[in-house]
Design an enzyme around this catalytic site. Sequence first.
Site, PDB file in Angstrom:
ATOM      1  CE  LYS A   1     -15.458 -21.544 -17.585  1.00 48.74           C
ATOM      2  NZ  LYS A   1     -15.738 -20.488 -16.520  1.00 48.74           N
TER       3      LYS A   1
ATOM      4  CG  ASP B   1      -1.097 -29.314 -10.592  1.00 43.62           C
ATOM      5  OD1 ASP B   1      -0.718 -29.129  -9.277  1.00 43.62           O
ATOM      6  OD2 ASP B   1      -0.241 -29.481 -11.501  1.00 43.62           O
TER       7      ASP B   1
ATOM      8  CG  ASP C   1       0.215 -25.620  -5.908  1.00 42.69           C
ATOM      9  OD1 ASP C   1      -0.056 -26.652  -5.420  1.00 42.69           O
ATOM     10  OD2 ASP C   1       1.337 -25.038  -6.412  1.00 42.69           O
TER      11      ASP C   1
HETATM   12  P1  ATP Z   1       9.606 -27.653  -8.717  1.00 45.10           P
HETATM   13  O1  ATP Z   1      10.199 -26.906 -10.075  1.00 45.10           O
HETATM   14  O2  ATP Z   1      10.177 -28.909  -8.500  1.00 45.10           O
HETATM   15  O3  ATP Z   1       8.229 -27.504  -8.843  1.00 45.10           O
HETATM   16  P2  ATP Z   1       9.778 -25.143  -7.603  1.00 45.10           P
HETATM   17  O4  ATP Z   1      10.701 -24.551  -6.468  1.00 45.10           O
HETATM   18  O5  ATP Z   1       9.606 -24.474  -8.675  1.00 45.10           O
HETATM   19  O6  ATP Z   1       9.828 -26.605  -7.726  1.00 45.10           O
HETATM   20  P3  ATP Z   1       7.328 -25.057  -5.403  1.00 45.10           P
HETATM   21  O7  ATP Z   1       8.058 -26.303  -4.716  1.00 45.10           O
HETATM   22  O8  ATP Z   1       6.103 -25.012  -5.764  1.00 45.10           O
HETATM   23  O9  ATP Z   1       8.242 -25.087  -6.940  1.00 45.10           O
HETATM   24  O10 ATP Z   1       8.111 -23.962  -4.846  1.00 45.10           O
HETATM   25  C1  ATP Z   1       7.897 -22.509  -4.696  1.00 45.10           C
HETATM   26  C2  ATP Z   1       8.814 -21.946  -3.665  1.00 45.10           C
HETATM   27  O11 ATP Z   1       8.272 -22.019  -2.491  1.00 45.10           O
HETATM   28  C3  ATP Z   1      10.007 -22.292  -3.622  1.00 45.10           C
HETATM   29  O12 ATP Z   1      10.747 -21.652  -4.578  1.00 45.10           O
HETATM   30  C4  ATP Z   1      10.417 -22.168  -2.285  1.00 45.10           C
HETATM   31  O13 ATP Z   1      11.113 -20.830  -1.985  1.00 45.10           O
HETATM   32  C5  ATP Z   1       9.203 -22.074  -1.372  1.00 45.10           C
HETATM   33  N1  ATP Z   1       8.982 -23.531  -1.153  1.00 45.10           N
HETATM   34  C6  ATP Z   1       8.534 -24.401  -1.663  1.00 45.10           C
HETATM   35  N2  ATP Z   1       8.656 -25.742  -0.519  1.00 45.10           N
HETATM   36  C7  ATP Z   1       9.182 -25.274   0.514  1.00 45.10           C
HETATM   37  C8  ATP Z   1       9.513 -25.933   1.571  1.00 45.10           C
HETATM   38  N3  ATP Z   1       9.462 -27.259   2.009  1.00 45.10           N
HETATM   39  N4  ATP Z   1      10.132 -25.127   2.585  1.00 45.10           N
HETATM   40  C9  ATP Z   1      10.448 -23.809   2.416  1.00 45.10           C
HETATM   41  N5  ATP Z   1      10.028 -23.155   1.189  1.00 45.10           N
HETATM   42  C10 ATP Z   1       9.580 -23.921   0.547  1.00 45.10           C
END
Ligand code: ATP
Length: 346
Positions: free
Chosen positions: A172, A229, A233
């Site tokens: 940016k 990051d 995603d």
């Molecule tokens: P953190 O706070 O550790 O980053 P998070 O759950 O807030 O964890 P993400 O891992 O990005 O963040 O996950 C977002 C959502 O995606 C989760 O709440 C879950 O429902 C889904 N998810 C993430 N990883 C998986 C997985 N391996 N299998 C199935 N669902 C998943």
Amino acid sequence: MTRYRIALIEGDGIGPEVTRAALSILEALEAEFGLSLEIRPAPAGDSCLQKGGVALPEESISVIRRSDSCLKAPVGESAADVVVRLRRDFDLYANIRPAKGLPGVKSLAPGADLVIVRENTEDLYKGMEFEIDGGAVALRLITRRASERIAERAFGLAESRKKGRKVVAVHKANVLKKSDGVFASACRKVWRGHPGVNFSEMYVDAAAMALIRSPESFDVIVTTNLFGDILSDEAAQLVGGIGLAPSANLGDKFALFEPVHGSAPDIANRGIANPIAMLLSVSMMLEWLGESRRDPVCGRAASSLRTAVNAALERGVTTPDLGGKNKSAEVAAYIARQIHEGRKKE
Ligand code: ATP
């Protein structure tokens, strides 16, 4: 036969579940390919913090230091104290996040095949934040050295890929004139050493849009830490979701491999976490060991694991996040059987 020492962080939330799947697959690969792996637990994360008051104990750092590579499952609230510290202490400056459409997976961009190369050691993630009167300030550090070495990785990767040999630097620099100015000019400089690669630049907001509009047009994206990051995603979601997205954190001599997803506490302990992001991280680790130690056996094991994962996805042997009915352990067992079947056919 070389024996590889693998430090293992089993993490929090769904971490232990995807770790169990990874261990069962590593066992299958040892049996089928004659790999020799010494798995060495390196506890870290919320459970360590609760038990001993530190998220990343010195003993775990020492286990990691004496290993050939590290495999890490997601950790919970203390993620920054674990992985950001490991990236910094082991100088794992290149975060490689592939996003590729996989067979049998319904997604927004099944034809996408791109890699995000994210600078991993500086930017706002340096954690230089201070409270000031009436608010707070965060410092964004972007150095020429870090920008040039991440750009070198990106151009090297583009040259080794079959795709379009294209690198787009995402920044940016129109607003962040000084900091992203350094990053952009470092990328242009490194490009001079790679004249066979097609190079362009894009502002991060335009890149976020273009990823949705024409994901197939991307090959290698090189970017700074925070933008990488966020964009990775987004890219993971384009090709089927975060449960399928692996990553590598590479230094010059050491590397750590982990799924992109977090500890997902909402689905922990139900046996339904998708293990594939972790398994594809295992495959990236074996590939890296194969390349860095010049060991073709690791490369063959990595490729057999990818083929077995594709077979599970094609046949719909998947966890509920992908619309399937299988438990994590069933997906892993199916993949282990596919590895065995694949070996029999060779
Ligand atoms: P953190 O706070 O550790 O980053 P998070 O759950 O807030 O964890 P993400 O891992 O990005 O963040 O996950 C977002 C959502 O995606 C989760 O709440 C879950 O429902 C889904 N998810 C993430 N990883 C998986 C997985 N391996 N299998 C199935 N669902 C998943």
